[in-house]
Design a protein around this motif. Structure first.
Motif, PDB file in Angstrom:
ATOM      1  N   GLN A   8       7.880  -3.924 -13.781  1.00  0.00           N
ATOM      2  CA  GLN A   8       8.838  -3.941 -12.674  1.00  0.00           C
ATOM      3  C   GLN A   8       9.838  -2.801 -12.819  1.00  0.00           C
ATOM      4  O   GLN A   8      10.164  -2.108 -11.852  1.00  0.00           O
ATOM      5  CB  GLN A   8       9.571  -5.281 -12.627  1.00  0.00           C
ATOM      6  CG  GLN A   8       8.717  -6.438 -12.228  1.00  0.00           C
ATOM      7  CD  GLN A   8       9.445  -7.759 -12.393  1.00  0.00           C
ATOM      8  OE1 GLN A   8      10.507  -7.836 -13.011  1.00  0.00           O
ATOM      9  NE2 GLN A   8       8.858  -8.806 -11.823  1.00  0.00           N
ATOM     10  N   HIS A  10       9.457  -0.022 -14.485  1.00  0.00           N
ATOM     11  CA  HIS A  10       8.757   1.253 -14.278  1.00  0.00           C
ATOM     12  C   HIS A  10       8.606   1.552 -12.781  1.00  0.00           C
ATOM     13  O   HIS A  10       8.872   2.682 -12.337  1.00  0.00           O
ATOM     14  CB  HIS A  10       7.393   1.210 -14.964  1.00  0.00           C
ATOM     15  CG  HIS A  10       6.583   2.442 -14.748  1.00  0.00           C
ATOM     16  ND1 HIS A  10       6.844   3.633 -15.385  1.00  0.00           N
ATOM     17  CD2 HIS A  10       5.529   2.683 -13.926  1.00  0.00           C
ATOM     18  CE1 HIS A  10       5.987   4.538 -14.980  1.00  0.00           C
ATOM     19  NE2 HIS A  10       5.175   3.992 -14.097  1.00  0.00           N
ATOM     20  N   ARG A  11       8.187   0.560 -12.019  1.00  0.00           N
ATOM     21  CA  ARG A  11       8.052   0.763 -10.565  1.00  0.00           C
ATOM     22  C   ARG A  11       9.403   1.108  -9.931  1.00  0.00           C
ATOM     23  O   ARG A  11       9.496   1.957  -9.049  1.00  0.00           O
ATOM     24  CB  ARG A  11       7.450  -0.480  -9.909  1.00  0.00           C
ATOM     25  CG  ARG A  11       5.970  -0.624 -10.139  1.00  0.00           C
ATOM     26  CD  ARG A  11       5.365  -1.694  -9.221  1.00  0.00           C
ATOM     27  NE  ARG A  11       5.971  -3.005  -9.429  1.00  0.00           N
ATOM     28  CZ  ARG A  11       5.527  -3.933 -10.270  1.00  0.00           C
ATOM     29  NH1 ARG A  11       4.454  -3.702 -10.978  1.00  0.00           N
ATOM     30  NH2 ARG A  11       6.139  -5.081 -10.388  1.00  0.00           N
ATOM     31  N   PHE A  12      10.443   0.440 -10.405  1.00  0.00           N
ATOM     32  CA  PHE A  12      11.782   0.719  -9.893  1.00  0.00           C
ATOM     33  C   PHE A  12      12.173   2.164 -10.185  1.00  0.00           C
ATOM     34  O   PHE A  12      12.666   2.872  -9.302  1.00  0.00           O
ATOM     35  CB  PHE A  12      12.798  -0.247 -10.526  1.00  0.00           C
ATOM     36  CG  PHE A  12      14.218   0.093 -10.190  1.00  0.00           C
ATOM     37  CD1 PHE A  12      14.760  -0.295  -8.979  1.00  0.00           C
ATOM     38  CD2 PHE A  12      14.998   0.808 -11.080  1.00  0.00           C
ATOM     39  CE1 PHE A  12      16.060   0.033  -8.667  1.00  0.00           C
ATOM     40  CE2 PHE A  12      16.297   1.139 -10.777  1.00  0.00           C
ATOM     41  CZ  PHE A  12      16.833   0.747  -9.562  1.00  0.00           C
ATOM     42  N   VAL A  14      10.273   4.766 -10.829  1.00  0.00           N
ATOM     43  CA  VAL A  14       9.453   5.703 -10.063  1.00  0.00           C
ATOM     44  C   VAL A  14       9.945   5.803  -8.614  1.00  0.00           C
ATOM     45  O   VAL A  14      10.020   6.888  -8.043  1.00  0.00           O
ATOM     46  CB  VAL A  14       7.967   5.290 -10.125  1.00  0.00           C
ATOM     47  CG1 VAL A  14       7.130   6.058  -9.114  1.00  0.00           C
ATOM     48  CG2 VAL A  14       7.426   5.483 -11.533  1.00  0.00           C
ATOM     49  N   SER A  15      10.323   4.677  -8.045  1.00  0.00           N
ATOM     50  CA  SER A  15      10.738   4.686  -6.640  1.00  0.00           C
ATOM     51  C   SER A  15      12.178   5.144  -6.424  1.00  0.00           C
ATOM     52  O   SER A  15      12.508   5.649  -5.358  1.00  0.00           O
ATOM     53  CB  SER A  15      10.548   3.296  -6.025  1.00  0.00           C
ATOM     54  OG  SER A  15      11.458   2.379  -6.597  1.00  0.00           O
ATOM     55  N   ARG A  16      13.050   5.011  -7.413  1.00  0.00           N
ATOM     56  CA  ARG A  16      14.474   5.272  -7.177  1.00  0.00           C
ATOM     57  C   ARG A  16      15.064   6.440  -7.962  1.00  0.00           C
ATOM     58  O   ARG A  16      16.208   6.819  -7.727  1.00  0.00           O
ATOM     59  CB  ARG A  16      15.279   4.009  -7.513  1.00  0.00           C
ATOM     60  CG  ARG A  16      14.864   2.786  -6.748  1.00  0.00           C
ATOM     61  CD  ARG A  16      15.231   2.851  -5.274  1.00  0.00           C
ATOM     62  NE  ARG A  16      16.629   2.864  -5.029  1.00  0.00           N
ATOM     63  CZ  ARG A  16      17.376   1.783  -4.854  1.00  0.00           C
ATOM     64  NH1 ARG A  16      16.835   0.597  -4.866  1.00  0.00           N
ATOM     65  NH2 ARG A  16      18.657   1.887  -4.650  1.00  0.00           N
ATOM     66  N   ARG A  17      14.336   6.981  -8.893  1.00  0.00           N
ATOM     67  CA  ARG A  17      14.921   7.984  -9.777  1.00  0.00           C
ATOM     68  C   ARG A  17      15.408   9.220  -9.017  1.00  0.00           C
ATOM     69  O   ARG A  17      16.503   9.719  -9.273  1.00  0.00           O
ATOM     70  CB  ARG A  17      13.929   8.418 -10.846  1.00  0.00           C
ATOM     71  CG  ARG A  17      14.588   9.300 -11.884  1.00  0.00           C
ATOM     72  CD  ARG A  17      13.653   9.677 -13.012  1.00  0.00           C
ATOM     73  NE  ARG A  17      14.362  10.421 -14.019  1.00  0.00           N
ATOM     74  CZ  ARG A  17      14.817  11.660 -13.867  1.00  0.00           C
ATOM     75  NH1 ARG A  17      14.621  12.293 -12.740  1.00  0.00           N
ATOM     76  NH2 ARG A  17      15.470  12.269 -14.833  1.00  0.00           N
ATOM     77  N   SER A  18      14.642   9.721  -8.087  1.00  0.00           N
ATOM     78  CA  SER A  18      15.069  10.938  -7.382  1.00  0.00           C
ATOM     79  C   SER A  18      16.357  10.701  -6.596  1.00  0.00           C
ATOM     80  O   SER A  18      17.225  11.564  -6.543  1.00  0.00           O
ATOM     81  CB  SER A  18      13.959  11.450  -6.467  1.00  0.00           C
ATOM     82  OG  SER A  18      13.659  10.503  -5.485  1.00  0.00           O
ATOM     83  N   ASP A  60      21.659  -2.554  -4.523  1.00  0.00           N
ATOM     84  CA  ASP A  60      22.110  -1.171  -4.364  1.00  0.00           C
ATOM     85  C   ASP A  60      23.554  -1.012  -4.829  1.00  0.00           C
ATOM     86  O   ASP A  60      23.913  -0.021  -5.457  1.00  0.00           O
ATOM     87  CB  ASP A  60      21.973  -0.724  -2.911  1.00  0.00           C
ATOM     88  CG  ASP A  60      20.523  -0.531  -2.515  1.00  0.00           C
ATOM     89  OD1 ASP A  60      19.694  -0.218  -3.393  1.00  0.00           O
ATOM     90  OD2 ASP A  60      20.213  -0.711  -1.323  1.00  0.00           O
TER      91      ASP A  60
END
Length: 170
Positions: A8, A10-12, A14-18, A60
């Motif tokens: 979970q 890792h997926r977070f 990948v989706s939010r890092r940028s 958020d």
């Protein structure tokens, strides 16, 4: 072998890092290295508090708060206080001398002159268009503090940027 929690997280990431890097870059007024450090610190804290993050009513807002706290913690480090930023070299032109097309650099330089919490208030209010309540939640302060910090920050930016802002838009 990864656990469900690791998957979970890792997926977070990948989706939010940028997006986190973009926000951290704004909060640091363009200091990409410090922004990367802040994101790394934020993700570390978030991993530790992952169950609390998942239970949060406003994930958020929780994430913004962790990022701002990481910025505040970073500014309190003793070695950071002694460090002299090379971005503020005296022979560089001031923000008010930015020519047309250099407004982003001028604005970044002007933002760099603000204290971190004032800068964070401006970033969340005007770059991310958050309302006063969400900004207060991210900063961990009252709505009145957000309003006063925002007003003071805008006053300081007007002094720093000065008339070049109006000439840059004409």
């Amino acid at each position: 072998m990864r656990s469900e929690r690791d998957e979970q997280f890792h997926r977070f990431v990948v989706s939010r890092r940028s997006g986190l890097v973009r926000t951290a870059t704004l909060l640091t007024a363009g200091d990409a290295h410090l922004a990367e450090d802040l994101v790394q610190s934020t993700l570390t804290k978030l991993y530790v508090a992952w169950p609390a993050f998942q239970r949060a009513d406003n994930p958020d807002g929780y994430l913004r708060r962790v990022l701002v706290n990481a910025l505040t913690d970073e500014r309190r480090r003793w070695w950071r206080r002694r460090e002299e930023s090379m971005a503020d070299v005296p022979d560089l032109p001031a923000a008010e001398q930015a020519a047309h097309g250099e407004l982003a650099d001028g604005l970044r330089a002007a933002l760099r002159q603000l204290p971190p919490r004032m800068r964070a208030a401006l970033v969340f209010r005007y770059f991310y268009d958050l309302d006063v309540a969400d900004t207060a939640d991210a900063l961990g302060c009252s709505e009145g503090t957000v309003k006063s910090q925002t007003a003071r920050a805008l006053d300081r930016l007007r002094v720093v940027i000065g008339p070049s802002l109006s000439t840059a838009h004409s």
